[in-house]
Design a protein around this motif. Structure first.
Motif, PDB file in Angstrom:
ATOM      1  N   PHE A  43       0.821  -1.204   0.000  1.00  0.00           N
ATOM      2  CA  PHE A  43       0.000   0.000   0.000  1.00  0.00           C
ATOM      3  C   PHE A  43       0.858   1.258   0.000  1.00  0.00           C
ATOM      4  CE2 PHE A  43      -1.952  -3.285   2.740  1.00  0.00           C
ATOM      5  CZ  PHE A  43      -3.032  -3.617   1.942  1.00  0.00           C
ATOM      6  N   GLY A  44       0.312   2.318  -0.567  1.00  0.00           N
ATOM      7  CA  GLY A  44       0.957   3.621  -0.491  1.00  0.00           C
ATOM      8  C   GLY A  44       0.710   4.232   0.880  1.00  0.00           C
ATOM      9  N   LEU A  45       1.363   5.362   1.113  1.00  0.00           N
ATOM     10  CA  LEU A  45       1.183   6.099   2.361  1.00  0.00           C
ATOM     11  C   LEU A  45       0.576   7.461   2.062  1.00  0.00           C
ATOM     12  CD1 LEU A  45       4.629   5.374   4.068  1.00  0.00           C
ATOM     13  CD2 LEU A  45       2.438   4.272   4.536  1.00  0.00           C
ATOM     14  N   GLY A  46      -0.212   7.948   2.982  1.00  0.00           N
ATOM     15  CA  GLY A  46      -0.818   9.270   2.850  1.00  0.00           C
ATOM     16  C   GLY A  46       0.071  10.347   3.450  1.00  0.00           C
ATOM     17  N   ASN A  47      -0.540  11.479   3.743  1.00  0.00           N
ATOM     18  CA  ASN A  47       0.154  12.616   4.344  1.00  0.00           C
ATOM     19  C   ASN A  47       0.393  12.361   5.832  1.00  0.00           C
ATOM     20  OD1 ASN A  47      -0.083  14.093   1.899  1.00  0.00           O
ATOM     21  ND2 ASN A  47      -2.187  14.585   2.422  1.00  0.00           N
ATOM     22  N   LEU A  48       1.303  13.133   6.399  1.00  0.00           N
ATOM     23  CA  LEU A  48       1.528  13.084   7.839  1.00  0.00           C
ATOM     24  C   LEU A  48       0.531  14.021   8.508  1.00  0.00           C
ATOM     25  CD1 LEU A  48       3.143  12.428  10.442  1.00  0.00           C
ATOM     26  CD2 LEU A  48       4.523  14.453   9.899  1.00  0.00           C
ATOM     27  N   PHE A  49      -0.237  13.494   9.447  1.00  0.00           N
ATOM     28  CA  PHE A  49      -1.102  14.306  10.293  1.00  0.00           C
ATOM     29  C   PHE A  49      -0.399  14.443  11.632  1.00  0.00           C
ATOM     30  CE2 PHE A  49      -3.908  12.696   7.110  1.00  0.00           C
ATOM     31  CZ  PHE A  49      -4.878  13.671   6.938  1.00  0.00           C
ATOM     32  N   LYS A  61       9.631  14.425   4.420  1.00  0.00           N
ATOM     33  CA  LYS A  61       9.383  14.844   3.040  1.00  0.00           C
ATOM     34  C   LYS A  61       7.911  14.702   2.683  1.00  0.00           C
ATOM     35  CE  LYS A  61      14.028  13.589   1.688  1.00  0.00           C
ATOM     36  NZ  LYS A  61      14.836  12.476   1.267  1.00  0.00           N
ATOM     37  N   LEU A  62       7.117  14.110   3.590  1.00  0.00           N
ATOM     38  CA  LEU A  62       5.676  13.988   3.352  1.00  0.00           C
ATOM     39  C   LEU A  62       5.001  15.337   3.529  1.00  0.00           C
ATOM     40  CD1 LEU A  62       4.866  10.767   5.438  1.00  0.00           C
ATOM     41  CD2 LEU A  62       5.228  10.925   2.976  1.00  0.00           C
ATOM     42  N   LYS A  63       3.877  15.508   2.869  1.00  0.00           N
ATOM     43  CA  LYS A  63       3.058  16.691   3.111  1.00  0.00           C
ATOM     44  C   LYS A  63       2.536  16.591   4.537  1.00  0.00           C
ATOM     45  CE  LYS A  63      -1.025  19.167   1.643  1.00  0.00           C
ATOM     46  NZ  LYS A  63      -2.246  19.134   0.845  1.00  0.00           N
ATOM     47  N   LYS A  64       2.529  17.727   5.267  1.00  0.00           N
ATOM     48  CA  LYS A  64       2.111  17.738   6.669  1.00  0.00           C
ATOM     49  C   LYS A  64       0.763  18.435   6.814  1.00  0.00           C
ATOM     50  CE  LYS A  64       6.409  19.316   7.498  1.00  0.00           C
ATOM     51  NZ  LYS A  64       7.532  19.896   8.197  1.00  0.00           N
ATOM     52  N   ILE A  65      -0.103  17.838   7.622  1.00  0.00           N
ATOM     53  CA  ILE A  65      -1.416  18.414   7.898  1.00  0.00           C
ATOM     54  C   ILE A  65      -1.602  18.472   9.410  1.00  0.00           C
ATOM     55  CG2 ILE A  65      -3.919  18.132   7.651  1.00  0.00           C
ATOM     56  CD1 ILE A  65      -3.312  16.623   5.018  1.00  0.00           C
ATOM     57  N   MET A  66      -1.873  19.671   9.905  1.00  0.00           N
ATOM     58  CA  MET A  66      -2.092  19.849  11.333  1.00  0.00           C
ATOM     59  C   MET A  66      -3.470  19.303  11.715  1.00  0.00           C
ATOM     60  SD  MET A  66      -1.628  23.353  13.535  1.00  0.00           S
ATOM     61  CE  MET A  66      -2.847  24.170  12.540  1.00  0.00           C
ATOM     62  N   ILE A  67      -3.521  18.502  12.773  1.00  0.00           N
ATOM     63  CA  ILE A  67      -4.782  17.934  13.244  1.00  0.00           C
ATOM     64  C   ILE A  67      -5.548  18.991  14.026  1.00  0.00           C
ATOM     65  CG2 ILE A  67      -5.832  16.205  14.756  1.00  0.00           C
ATOM     66  CD1 ILE A  67      -3.390  14.404  14.135  1.00  0.00           C
ATOM     67  N   LYS A  68      -6.821  19.142  13.648  1.00  0.00           N
ATOM     68  CA  LYS A  68      -7.702  20.090  14.333  1.00  0.00           C
ATOM     69  C   LYS A  68      -8.765  19.308  15.101  1.00  0.00           C
ATOM     70  CE  LYS A  68      -6.834  23.587  10.911  1.00  0.00           C
ATOM     71  NZ  LYS A  68      -7.083  23.805   9.524  1.00  0.00           N
ATOM     72  N   LYS A  69      -9.371  19.952  16.085  1.00  0.00           N
ATOM     73  CA  LYS A  69     -10.343  19.288  16.964  1.00  0.00           C
ATOM     74  C   LYS A  69     -11.559  18.749  16.220  1.00  0.00           C
ATOM     75  CE  LYS A  69      -9.012  21.406  21.249  1.00  0.00           C
ATOM     76  NZ  LYS A  69      -9.389  22.163  22.430  1.00  0.00           N
ATOM     77  N   ILE A 149      12.176   8.804  13.518  1.00  0.00           N
ATOM     78  CA  ILE A 149      13.254   8.339  12.620  1.00  0.00           C
ATOM     79  C   ILE A 149      12.658   7.945  11.272  1.00  0.00           C
ATOM     80  CG2 ILE A 149      14.954   6.501  12.206  1.00  0.00           C
ATOM     81  CD1 ILE A 149      15.366   6.489  15.328  1.00  0.00           C
ATOM     82  N   LEU A 150      11.593   7.169  11.298  1.00  0.00           N
ATOM     83  CA  LEU A 150      10.924   6.723  10.074  1.00  0.00           C
ATOM     84  C   LEU A 150      10.514   7.913   9.208  1.00  0.00           C
ATOM     85  CD1 LEU A 150       9.848   3.927   8.898  1.00  0.00           C
ATOM     86  CD2 LEU A 150       7.634   4.689   9.732  1.00  0.00           C
ATOM     87  N   LEU A 151       9.966   8.943   9.844  1.00  0.00           N
ATOM     88  CA  LEU A 151       9.530  10.138   9.101  1.00  0.00           C
ATOM     89  C   LEU A 151      10.653  10.766   8.284  1.00  0.00           C
ATOM     90  CD1 LEU A 151       7.220  12.146  11.525  1.00  0.00           C
ATOM     91  CD2 LEU A 151       6.583  10.930   9.437  1.00  0.00           C
ATOM     92  N   LYS A 152      11.857  10.751   8.826  1.00  0.00           N
ATOM     93  CA  LYS A 152      13.002  11.357   8.136  1.00  0.00           C
ATOM     94  C   LYS A 152      13.450  10.536   6.923  1.00  0.00           C
ATOM     95  CE  LYS A 152      14.759  13.553  12.281  1.00  0.00           C
ATOM     96  NZ  LYS A 152      15.800  13.565  13.312  1.00  0.00           N
ATOM     97  N   LEU A 153      13.084   9.248   6.892  1.00  0.00           N
ATOM     98  CA  LEU A 153      13.569   8.343   5.849  1.00  0.00           C
ATOM     99  C   LEU A 153      12.600   8.149   4.688  1.00  0.00           C
ATOM    100  CD1 LEU A 153      14.973   5.585   8.225  1.00  0.00           C
ATOM    101  CD2 LEU A 153      16.280   7.372   7.051  1.00  0.00           C
TER     102      LEU A 153
END
Length: 163
Positions: A43-49, A61-69, A149-153
């Motif tokens: 499977f692919g991976l989505g954006n980082l929340f 390097k993933l697109k980042k999305i801030m989690i809102k309430k 660590i994973l996020l950086k790779l």
């Protein structure tokens, strides 16, 4: 580059091997909503929340999305929004993204059953955080230091192979 989840407690990326946890009832090729199993496949991976108050701007390097309430992830097979990010509503069931237990302070949706989702085949399958390696409802969870660590790779082309 592929992340490989080779058993119920090992996630591998290149030379890195991380301890992880998976669904309470193991792996399956025939995922069903609520079965507490982790789907097998590539499977692919989505954006980082992420929760901004916990992590100002995680390095990735993933697109980042801030989690809102008001953010949720629809897990209601009766909804047209099944297995997608939603604004929380009482109209249908959902996973709250803004949680107090810290599990979703960092999360990446795994692109399982997301393109033309089959209702009832499973939703809200994420890479997320754990503090104690207790089994999940079907997601894959890592300790915070390993997740960072994973996020950086990884990047947008990274896939996850669950075998």
């Amino acid at each position: 580059m592929n992340i490989i989840v080779k058993n119920k407690n090992t996630l591998i990326l290149d030379d890195f091997e991380f301890k992880c946890c998976i669904g309470k009832y193991g792996f399956t090729k025939k995922k069903i909503e609520g079965d507490k199993k982790t789907p097998r496949g590539l499977f692919g991976l989505g954006n980082l929340f992420f929760r901004k108050e916990m992590y100002n701007s995680p390095k990735t390097k993933l697109k980042k999305i801030m989690i809102k309430k008001n953010m949720g992830w629809c897990d209601d097979p009766k909804s047209q929004k099944y297995n997608s990010l939603i604004k929380i509503s009482k109209k249908f069931n959902h996973e709250k993204m803004f949680r107090n237990d810290g599990k979703y302070n960092l999360l990446i949706p795994i692109k399982y059953n997301m393109k033309n989702p089959v209702k009832g085949k499973g939703s809200a399958i994420f890479l997320h955080l754990t503090k104690d390696y207790k089994s999940t409802n079907g997601c894959i969870a890592l300790k915070k230091k390993d997740f960072l660590i994973l996020l950086k790779l990884i990047d947008q082309k990274t896939k996850i192979k669950i075998i």
